[in-house]
Each structure stands twice: as C-alpha cells, then as structure tokens.
Design an enzyme around this catalytic site. Structure first.
Site, short mmCIF file in Angstrom:
data_model
loop_
_atom_site.label_atom_id
_atom_site.label_comp_id
_atom_site.label_asym_id
_atom_site.label_seq_id
_atom_site.Cartn_x
_atom_site.Cartn_y
_atom_site.Cartn_z
N ILE A 1 1.91 3.70 -3.10
CA ILE A 1 0.98 2.57 -3.21
C ILE A 1 -0.16 2.92 -4.16
O ILE A 1 -0.56 2.11 -4.99
CB ILE A 1 0.42 2.21 -1.82
CG1 ILE A 1 1.54 1.73 -0.89
CG2 ILE A 1 -0.66 1.14 -1.94
CD1 ILE A 1 1.11 1.58 0.56
N TYR B 1 -1.82 9.57 14.38
CA TYR B 1 -1.80 8.72 13.19
C TYR B 1 -2.47 7.38 13.48
O TYR B 1 -3.31 6.91 12.69
CB TYR B 1 -0.35 8.50 12.75
CG TYR B 1 -0.21 7.55 11.57
CD1 TYR B 1 -0.59 7.94 10.29
CD2 TYR B 1 0.31 6.27 11.73
CE1 TYR B 1 -0.47 7.09 9.21
CE2 TYR B 1 0.44 5.41 10.65
CZ TYR B 1 0.05 5.82 9.40
OH TYR B 1 0.16 4.96 8.32
#
Length: 331
Positions: free
Chosen positions: A56, A209
């Site tokens: 990204i 996470y």
C-alpha cells in the site's frame, strides 16, 4: 481458559476480515463502485510515507509522486527502499522520490530519521503513518516493547510528535498540513489493555495486532483534539485501507492462506486500490481543514465506539509519552 483467551482474538480478527472482504466484493459489483477520483497537482509539497517501499505504501508514494509531490520513503530495508525509488523514477518522468532509513521498532532510529530529515531544511506538508507488521510471533524490540505495539503504534507516535513542528510551520490556514494514520477494521475487535500494552500476560498475535490498530485510532483522535485546542494548521485523520493483497499475510494460519490464494482476485483489494484512501486523505480538497475522521473507501464513516472515549485517548497519550520519553504537553 488460557487457550480460549488466545483463540478468541484470532476468531474475532478472522471474522472481521470475512465481513470486510464480503463488503468489498459487493462494492465491486455496484456500477461505479471502484471509480478513481481526480486530485489537484501537489507541486512543491513534501510528504513522508512510512513503509513506502512496497504494498500500500509503495502505491501511495507512486500516486503522490505522479501528482508532483516530493515524497520521502521512510523504511527499514535500504535495498527495498532504493529499488522502489528507482522503479518509480523509471515510471514517472521527473519524479521526486527518495529513501531515508527509519526502523520504527527502534526509538533511537526514529530520532535519527527525524534529525536526517530536518538537515534537509525542507518543509513537510503530509505525514502518512503507513508501515505495519501483522501477526508476528511474540518478540520484543531492543527497547523492550512488543513488536506490534512498537512498530505499528509507538514508533509512529514518536515520529509524529517529533515532526509536528515541521508540519505546523509548513501548514497554513488555507492549506493545512495533514497527518494520515493507517489503521484497519481489526480495531473494531481490539481491546486496549493500558496495564499490559506489551501483551505480556498472555500473548496472542491477533490480539496484539488488533490492539495496536485500536491504539492508532485513539492516538489520531487525541492528536486532532490537541491540534484543535492549539490552533495549529494541521489535521489528523485515520485511514482504513480494507483487506488488501500484501506481504503482511505471511503469518496467517494455513487455512487462511489457502482461502486467500483461492479468492484474493475476487475478494481482496490490490495494493493500488488499498492506497486510494490514503491518497484521498493526503490531497483531497474535500478534507481541507477537516480532522478527526475515520476514512474508508474515500468516505467518512464511524470507527469503533471505544475509539471515541476521550478519557481513554488521554490516558493512552500520557502513557505513550512516558514510554518514548517526551513531555506530555499539547502540541
């Protein structure tokens, strides 16, 4: 009970992933669902993109460079970084892209990166906190921080605070400087444990996470609140890129890898598609002077309820300042 405590975060993360990819697939089927907006040229503006050498981040850098922006890739792999710079310069005529080393797992490295950037004596109009690790095994950085918490959140927290003055000096009331922080839908199932931010009691890579992604949203909102109070010409927003085909999925379970291999072409976004909301947040005139937003598919939407808890935002900010050794004062 301990096994359940490890399994539940994984189930929550995979469940939210399924929901997102189904939404992405339905959006693709709608007419005009994936149309790309046209943005104004950014000649003379400077951006820093962490993790901009691949995925990204790489496509974010490339799109900003195509708009005429001078982009600095901040990354911890010199070879990948220089290769990304060369590739973009080959594709885009007169692209201004460069690489500077920054290891977000090391607070010392973050300080060194900021010092190297300041020695360039150039302005800073956009900071995109893009880099991340996902579902890595339990391990600590040299500073003693859990890796998800350090790389995804704490390194970006320190980097942003150290660059705030440069952003404030570069922004104007007609053209605010912008801070964009990438989170993900996993923040909806994240739980912030202020007394155990290092996930030391019972480690779950999925839980760690998701916690780091929730922390990023809380940080971005608290930062916007402080910037609004201080009156600085800088805005802070959060981007959710969706579920994107990147290298981050190398640590998912084997079943998820098989499903990804079979369905990625249909259900997951390409890295270029995943970068579109980051680019939108960085340059869209629609967001001029607007901060405190959670952006998904180039639209403002609602984040998880706990992310709006101002007391939680404040406590996380104060604790983070202590951890990285900076004063807990309004920017």
């Amino acid at each position: 009970m301990s096994l359940l405590s490890v399994a539940l975060p994984a189930l929550r993360v995979y469940w939210i992933g399924v929901c997102v990819v189904l939404h992405q697939a339905l959006r693709r089927l709608r007419p005009g669902g994936s149309s790309q907006p046209v943005f104004p040229l950014q000649n003379g503006n400077v951006a820093i993109v962490t993790g901009g050498a691949k995925g990204i981040g790489y496509h974010t850098v490339k799109h900003l460079a195509r708009l005429g922006m001078h982009v600095i890739i901040a990354g911890c792999n010199e070879k990948e970084g220089q290769e990304a710079v060369m590739k973009i310069k080959e594709e885009i005529l007169n692209a201004k892209v460069e690489f500077l080393y920054c290891d977000l797992a090391s607070m010392k490295s973050v300080h060194q990166f900021v010092q190297a950037f300041k020695e360039k004596n150039c302005p800073l109009h956009v900071l995109i906190n893009n880099a991340a690790v996902m579902l890595v095994p339990e391990r600590k950085t040299d500073d003693g921080f859990e890796e998800h918490f350090a790389v995804n959140y704490l390194g970006h927290f320190l980097l942003t605070n150290l660059l705030l003055e440069a952003l404030k000096q570069s922004g104007t009331h007609d053209h605010n400087a912008r801070i964009i922080t990438l989170s993900s839908a996993t923040h909806f199932v994240g739980e912030l444990h202020l007394n155990d931010l290092q996930s030391s009691c019972l480690y779950s890579p999925h839980g760690a996470y998701a916690q780091s992604k929730l922390a990023l949203v809380l940080f971005a909102y608290r930062l916007q609140h402080l910037l609004t109070e201080g009156g600085g010409p800088v805005t802070s927003n959060v981007v959710d890129p969706g579920v994107v085909i990147t290298d981050l999925y190398q640590n998912v379970c084997w079943a998820a890898k098989v499903i990804k291999w079979m369905t990625a072409w249909l259900l997951m976004k390409t890295p270029e598609e995943g970068a579109s909301t980051s680019v939108y947040a960085a340059v869209s005139p629609e967001l001029e002077g607007i901060g405190g937003c959670y952006l998904y598919n180039e639209q403002r939407t609602k984040s998880a309820d706990p992310s709006y808890d101002e007391e939680l935002q404040k406590r996380l900010w104060s604790k983070s300042c202590k951890l990285v050794g900076i004063p807990d004062v309004a920017p």
